[in-house]
Write an enzyme that holds these catalytic residues in place. Structure first.
Site, mmCIF file in Angstrom:
data_model
loop_
_atom_site.group_PDB
_atom_site.id
_atom_site.type_symbol
_atom_site.label_atom_id
_atom_site.label_comp_id
_atom_site.label_asym_id
_atom_site.label_seq_id
_atom_site.Cartn_x
_atom_site.Cartn_y
_atom_site.Cartn_z
ATOM 1 N N SER A 1 0.841 -1.194 0.000
ATOM 2 C CA SER A 1 0.000 0.000 0.000
ATOM 3 C C SER A 1 0.874 1.241 0.000
ATOM 4 O O SER A 1 2.014 1.210 0.480
ATOM 5 C CB SER A 1 -0.891 0.006 1.246
ATOM 6 O OG SER A 1 -1.486 1.282 1.447
ATOM 7 N N TYR B 1 -2.598 -0.245 10.039
ATOM 8 C CA TYR B 1 -2.560 -0.662 8.646
ATOM 9 C C TYR B 1 -1.229 -0.260 8.017
ATOM 10 O O TYR B 1 -0.583 -1.058 7.334
ATOM 11 C CB TYR B 1 -3.717 -0.023 7.894
ATOM 12 C CG TYR B 1 -3.827 -0.417 6.444
ATOM 13 C CD1 TYR B 1 -4.424 -1.611 6.071
ATOM 14 C CD2 TYR B 1 -3.346 0.419 5.433
ATOM 15 C CE1 TYR B 1 -4.523 -1.980 4.729
ATOM 16 C CE2 TYR B 1 -3.451 0.070 4.103
ATOM 17 C CZ TYR B 1 -4.040 -1.131 3.756
ATOM 18 O OH TYR B 1 -4.146 -1.493 2.433
#
Length: 255
Positions: A145, A158
């Site tokens: 990501s 995250y």
């Protein structure tokens, strides 16, 4: 000179019933691979299977808790019974939360880390060992990501988990290289599904787009090329340990 032919290969997509995972699974089918969709939601998995089959490829769904080693070992055995081989492993499970740092509980931390990191490590252990022992090379593709470097605001756990995925990717690229098993990661930019776009505040959306030179969100189909490229040995046989950005320029942006 078809650099991207995946005929005769078997691709296992962990989290293949997600929006992004499903799109990349369809691309693998389109280039000739047999595609195994692994996830917990059987209905969503079967929907992806149908879309892959529309390309003319074979596909099958497999149910598993991707944080459970026994489940993954069972899936490996079932895939081998189905096609006799595993050549491509894609890890794209994902769990997120906007909980502020001082309110974060270790239960939530563990839950996100289990899905985003532990599941990737387990899959690389179980399927990666099979690829190494199989002796025919292979490709492992982890989905990272843009929050992995640097971390994205409001998604502390995250971001930390995806930074760890980058490290795991580079470490295993070195470990598996002698067996011709390549390990790379794709760093997607913002590819929000329609339901996610609805919960993005106007301010957050403006901030994201203002930091994305192409000034738009990505479409899931725009990940297909990177996924096929990294899977196809003739196209990327000398590529390992790479973090491939598909982010509309997000990672190149400062002020």
């Amino acid at each position: 000179m078809n650099l991207f032919d995946l005929s005769g290969k078997t691709a296992v997509i962990i989290g293949g019933n997600s929006t992004l995972g499903g799109s990349m699974a369809i691309a693998y089918g389109g280039y000739g691979a047999d595609v195994a969709i692994v996830g917990r939601n059987a209905e969503k998995s079967e929907e992806v299977v149908r879309k892959v089959e529309e390309t003319g490829a074979r596909a099958k769904s497999f149910s598993a808790d991707t944080t459970n080693a026994d489940d993954l070992k069972r899936v490996l055995a079932e895939v081998l019974e189905w096609t006799g081989r595993v050549d491509i492993l894609m890890n794209c499970p994902g769990k997120n939360s906007p909980t502020p740092f001082f309110e974060l509980t270790m239960e939530e931390w563990d839950s996100i880390m289990d899905v985003n990191l532990k599941g990737v490590v387990l899959a690389c252990q179980i399927f990666g060992k099979h690829m190494v022992d199989q002796g025919e090379g292979g490709s492992i593709i982890n989905i990272s990501s843009v929050s992995s470097e640097p971390p994205l605001s409001k998604v502390f756990t995250y971001s930390a988990s995806k930074a760890a995925v980058n490290s795991v990717t580079k470490f295993l690229a070195r470990e598996f290289a002698p067996a011709r098993v390549r390990v790379n990661a794709i760093i997607p930019g913002f590819f929000p599904a329609e339901q996610n776009r609805k919960i993005l505040s106007p301010e957050r959306t403006a901030s994201i787009l203002g930091h994305t030179p192409m000034n738009r969100f990505g479409d899931p189909q725009e990940l297909q090329g990177a996924a096929v490229y990294l899977a196809a040995e003739r196209a990327s046989g000398f590529v390992t340990g790479t973090l491939l950005r598909v982010d509309g320029g997000f990672g190149a942006m400062t002020i």
